[in-house]
Design a protein around this motif. Structure first.
Motif, PDB file in Angstrom:
ATOM      1  N   UNK A  66       0.815  -1.213   0.000  1.00 28.37           N
ATOM      2  CA  UNK A  66       0.000   0.000   0.000  1.00 28.37           C
ATOM      3  C   UNK A  66       0.848   1.262   0.000  1.00 28.37           C
ATOM      4  N   UNK A  67       1.894   1.271   0.824  1.00 26.21           N
ATOM      5  CA  UNK A  67       2.625   2.525   1.009  1.00 26.21           C
ATOM      6  C   UNK A  67       4.093   2.453   0.583  1.00 26.21           C
ATOM      7  N   UNK A  68       4.482   1.315   0.033  1.00 27.41           N
ATOM      8  CA  UNK A  68       5.751   1.269  -0.689  1.00 27.41           C
ATOM      9  C   UNK A  68       7.028   1.189   0.127  1.00 27.41           C
ATOM     10  N   UNK A  69       6.947   0.763   1.387  1.00 26.53           N
ATOM     11  CA  UNK A  69       8.222   0.565   2.100  1.00 26.53           C
ATOM     12  C   UNK A  69       8.852  -0.719   1.566  1.00 26.53           C
ATOM     13  N   UNK A  70       9.665  -0.556   0.557  1.00 27.46           N
ATOM     14  CA  UNK A  70      10.285  -1.715  -0.099  1.00 27.46           C
ATOM     15  C   UNK A  70      11.582  -1.251  -0.741  1.00 27.46           C
ATOM     16  N   UNK A  71      12.674  -1.907  -0.411  1.00 26.62           N
ATOM     17  CA  UNK A  71      13.977  -1.512  -0.974  1.00 26.62           C
ATOM     18  C   UNK A  71      14.693  -2.753  -1.481  1.00 26.62           C
ATOM     19  N   UNK A  72      15.672  -2.543  -2.360  1.00 23.18           N
ATOM     20  CA  UNK A  72      16.395  -3.702  -2.883  1.00 23.18           C
ATOM     21  C   UNK A  72      17.819  -3.322  -3.248  1.00 23.18           C
ATOM     22  N   UNK A  97      22.349  -0.471   0.975  1.00 23.80           N
ATOM     23  CA  UNK A  97      21.044  -1.047   1.335  1.00 23.80           C
ATOM     24  C   UNK A  97      20.556  -0.427   2.647  1.00 23.80           C
ATOM     25  N   UNK A  98      21.466  -0.337   3.596  1.00 25.33           N
ATOM     26  CA  UNK A  98      21.051   0.205   4.892  1.00 25.33           C
ATOM     27  C   UNK A  98      20.831   1.719   4.860  1.00 25.33           C
ATOM     28  N   UNK A  99      21.506   2.406   3.920  1.00 24.35           N
ATOM     29  CA  UNK A  99      21.230   3.844   3.728  1.00 24.35           C
ATOM     30  C   UNK A  99      19.799   3.993   3.180  1.00 24.35           C
ATOM     31  N   UNK A 100      19.446   3.136   2.225  1.00 23.52           N
ATOM     32  CA  UNK A 100      18.068   3.165   1.694  1.00 23.52           C
ATOM     33  C   UNK A 100      17.077   2.843   2.808  1.00 23.52           C
ATOM     34  N   UNK A 101      17.425   1.842   3.638  1.00 23.68           N
ATOM     35  CA  UNK A 101      16.532   1.420   4.723  1.00 23.68           C
ATOM     36  C   UNK A 101      16.260   2.595   5.670  1.00 23.68           C
ATOM     37  N   UNK A 102      17.306   3.288   6.057  1.00 25.38           N
ATOM     38  CA  UNK A 102      17.159   4.406   6.993  1.00 25.38           C
ATOM     39  C   UNK A 102      16.260   5.484   6.392  1.00 25.38           C
ATOM     40  N   UNK A 103      16.481   5.783   5.094  1.00 19.85           N
ATOM     41  CA  UNK A 103      15.661   6.830   4.443  1.00 19.85           C
ATOM     42  C   UNK A 103      14.176   6.455   4.402  1.00 19.85           C
ATOM     43  N   UNK A 104      13.914   5.146   4.286  1.00 20.92           N
ATOM     44  CA  UNK A 104      12.526   4.691   4.170  1.00 20.92           C
ATOM     45  C   UNK A 104      11.949   4.245   5.516  1.00 20.92           C
ATOM     46  N   UNK A 105      12.608   4.662   6.625  1.00 22.63           N
ATOM     47  CA  UNK A 105      12.152   4.324   7.990  1.00 22.63           C
ATOM     48  C   UNK A 105      12.052   2.822   8.205  1.00 22.63           C
ATOM     49  N   UNK A 152      -1.128   4.923   7.863  1.00 20.74           N
ATOM     50  CA  UNK A 152       0.131   5.336   7.225  1.00 20.74           C
ATOM     51  C   UNK A 152       1.167   5.653   8.295  1.00 20.74           C
ATOM     52  N   UNK A 153       2.048   4.697   8.518  1.00 21.53           N
ATOM     53  CA  UNK A 153       3.161   4.871   9.470  1.00 21.53           C
ATOM     54  C   UNK A 153       4.173   3.782   9.184  1.00 21.53           C
ATOM     55  N   UNK A 154       5.414   3.947   9.658  1.00 24.06           N
ATOM     56  CA  UNK A 154       6.387   2.895   9.386  1.00 24.06           C
ATOM     57  C   UNK A 154       5.915   1.563   9.977  1.00 24.06           C
ATOM     58  N   UNK A 155       6.065   0.528   9.199  1.00 24.11           N
ATOM     59  CA  UNK A 155       5.691  -0.812   9.655  1.00 24.11           C
ATOM     60  C   UNK A 155       6.569  -1.215  10.850  1.00 24.11           C
ATOM     61  N   UNK A 156       6.080  -2.144  11.631  1.00 23.06           N
ATOM     62  CA  UNK A 156       6.900  -2.649  12.749  1.00 23.06           C
ATOM     63  C   UNK A 156       7.521  -3.989  12.416  1.00 23.06           C
ATOM     64  N   UNK A 190      14.409  14.530  -1.635  1.00 27.19           N
ATOM     65  CA  UNK A 190      13.580  13.360  -1.951  1.00 27.19           C
ATOM     66  C   UNK A 190      14.315  12.053  -1.720  1.00 27.19           C
ATOM     67  N   UNK A 191      13.987  11.061  -2.527  1.00 28.33           N
ATOM     68  CA  UNK A 191      14.529   9.715  -2.282  1.00 28.33           C
ATOM     69  C   UNK A 191      15.376   9.204  -3.451  1.00 28.33           C
ATOM     70  N   UNK A 192      15.857  10.140  -4.279  1.00 28.31           N
ATOM     71  CA  UNK A 192      16.573   9.746  -5.494  1.00 28.31           C
ATOM     72  C   UNK A 192      17.812   8.897  -5.252  1.00 28.31           C
ATOM     73  N   UNK A 193      18.440   9.070  -4.082  1.00 26.17           N
ATOM     74  CA  UNK A 193      19.670   8.317  -3.788  1.00 26.17           C
ATOM     75  C   UNK A 193      19.368   6.914  -3.260  1.00 26.17           C
ATOM     76  N   UNK A 194      18.097   6.671  -2.918  1.00 22.81           N
ATOM     77  CA  UNK A 194      17.742   5.387  -2.294  1.00 22.81           C
ATOM     78  C   UNK A 194      17.306   4.387  -3.362  1.00 22.81           C
ATOM     79  N   UNK A 195      17.507   3.110  -3.058  1.00 21.85           N
ATOM     80  CA  UNK A 195      17.086   2.082  -4.021  1.00 21.85           C
ATOM     81  C   UNK A 195      15.765   1.505  -3.517  1.00 21.85           C
ATOM     82  N   UNK A 196      14.740   2.366  -3.587  1.00 17.92           N
ATOM     83  CA  UNK A 196      13.418   1.941  -3.127  1.00 17.92           C
ATOM     84  C   UNK A 196      12.535   1.656  -4.339  1.00 17.92           C
ATOM     85  N   UNK A 197      11.606   0.726  -4.151  1.00 21.26           N
ATOM     86  CA  UNK A 197      10.797   0.257  -5.277  1.00 21.26           C
ATOM     87  C   UNK A 197      10.087   1.409  -5.984  1.00 21.26           C
TER      88      UNK A 197
END
Ligand code: COI
Length: 354
Positions: A66-72, A97-105, A152-156, A190-197
């Protein structure tokens, strides 16, 4: 010293490799026998296991959907002449990967799961590393939110996976590139530096429209003036202008910090070619082309490796480059391949044994 993690391993009974050949395989279509899976719940990583590659059972309310917390990530493994498996710069992808993770909470994945798990998985499936030129085993780590909720909040809770896909070259031919002026991929903050879906989902319409016009990909420009060059869809971009390698800098946070980009910069410097990481405007590129100073352009990326560009289209300008004369790109590709395929000494310590 990395803490050890218990990885429960369940092996397949019958390898799918018996029914297929690893020659001339398209990118991302086939998957090896095993995958790694781990879950994040109540603040800790658990259930780390390597098991037969298989479907997942997921809730319709899965937060990632739904809200796109997904990185690769995208990484590649190769074999040396003795059949030993090596992974290309996995620690750099681990950090990104972990830089992307931090950006996407999202939580960070520990090294003992990401790196040690990957090594074990590759060792188990190393027969899936193709031996053919320009082929490799593409490694796809992925993390997504698994809470079952619509708020809408970071998943646990999260799932981390690593899958392996034997592959040939992504672009077998030089690319035609459309300079994008309508859509925007990324803006500062924004999120341009992150590898999010979502970055990839948001860019598809531009690539699709460019394809209709006969182009393979777009060259992204900045969000405000549509003049400052960012990256090509799925890869960083480099230009050889008057003998100097020019590539957009990472400073604005709008482009991906490519591991291949960094490797190619190292190899350019090794070859005595000056490298400028800076802002570059499309007008400068057109001007360099008209003065015959723009001699080569290429994309760099894990999937694409070094992908020559034969044409740019910007407004009414069509800039054509003779890729048969792209001596810088071909020398770089050869040097890069020699290291990755263990034909040359790994002087930069890029190859990590699985
Ligand atoms: C990679 O080069 O690994 C990428 O992530 C590109 C991919 C989306 C095909």
């Amino acid at each position: 010293m990395v803490a050890a993690v218990d990885i429960n391993v369940t092996k397949i009974e019958h390898s799918k490799l018996n029914e297929m050949s690893l020659e001339n395989i398209p990118f991302g279509k086939y998957f090896s026998d095993h995958m790694l899976e781990a879950d994040y719940e109540n603040g800790e990583w658990k259930n780390v296991e390597i098991k037969p590659y298989q479907p997942l059972v997921l809730e319709p309310s899965l937060a990632a959907l739904h809200y796109g917390q997904s990185i690769f990530e995208g990484i590649k493994a190769y074999k040396d002449a003795n059949g030993n498996a090596f992974i290309f710069r996995p620690y750099d992808n681990f950090k990104r990967f972990n830089i992307s993770a931090t950006r996407m909470c999202m939580p960070n994945v520990p090294e003992e799961i990401f790196i040690e798990g990957m090594k074990q998985l590759i060792e188990l499936d190393k027969n899936w590393i193709p031996n053919k030129k320009d082929h490799s085993l593409y490694i796809r780590p992925l993390m997504f939110a698994t809470d079952s909720m619509l708020g809408v909040k970071p998943s646990e809770s999260y799932k981390f996976l690593i899958m392996l896909s034997p592959t040939g070259p992504y672009y077998a031919e030089p690319m035609k590139i459309y300079v994008e002026e309508k859509y925007t991929r990324a803006a500062p903050g924004g999120v341009g530096f992150a590898k999010n879906a979502g970055n990839y989902a948001g860019s598809m319409i531009a690539a699709q429209e460019a394809k209709k016009l006969g182009y393979d990909q777009v060259l992204w420009t900045d969000a405000f003036e549509h003049k400052w060059l960012q990256e090509v869809g799925m890869m960083n971009v480099m230009f050889i202008i008057n003998g100097v390698a020019v590539t957009p800098s990472l400073d604005e946070g709008t482009i991906l910090h490519g591991v291949t980009r960094d490797s190619i910069i190292t190899l350019l410097k090794e070859q005595g070619i000056k490298v400028e990481e800076r802002r570059i405007n499309i007008d400068e590129l057109v001007d360099a082309y008209k003065k015959e100073l723009l001699t080569e352009a290429f994309g760099t990326g894990t999937a694409a490796t070094v992908a020559p560009i034969k044409e740019f289209k910007y407004k009414h300008e069509v800039m054509q480059l003779d890729t048969t004369k792209a001596t810088v790109a071909s020398a770089l590709k050869k040097r890069f391949d020699d290291i990755r395929y263990s034909h040359a000494e790994d002087i930069f310590v890029w190859m990590v044994k699985a």
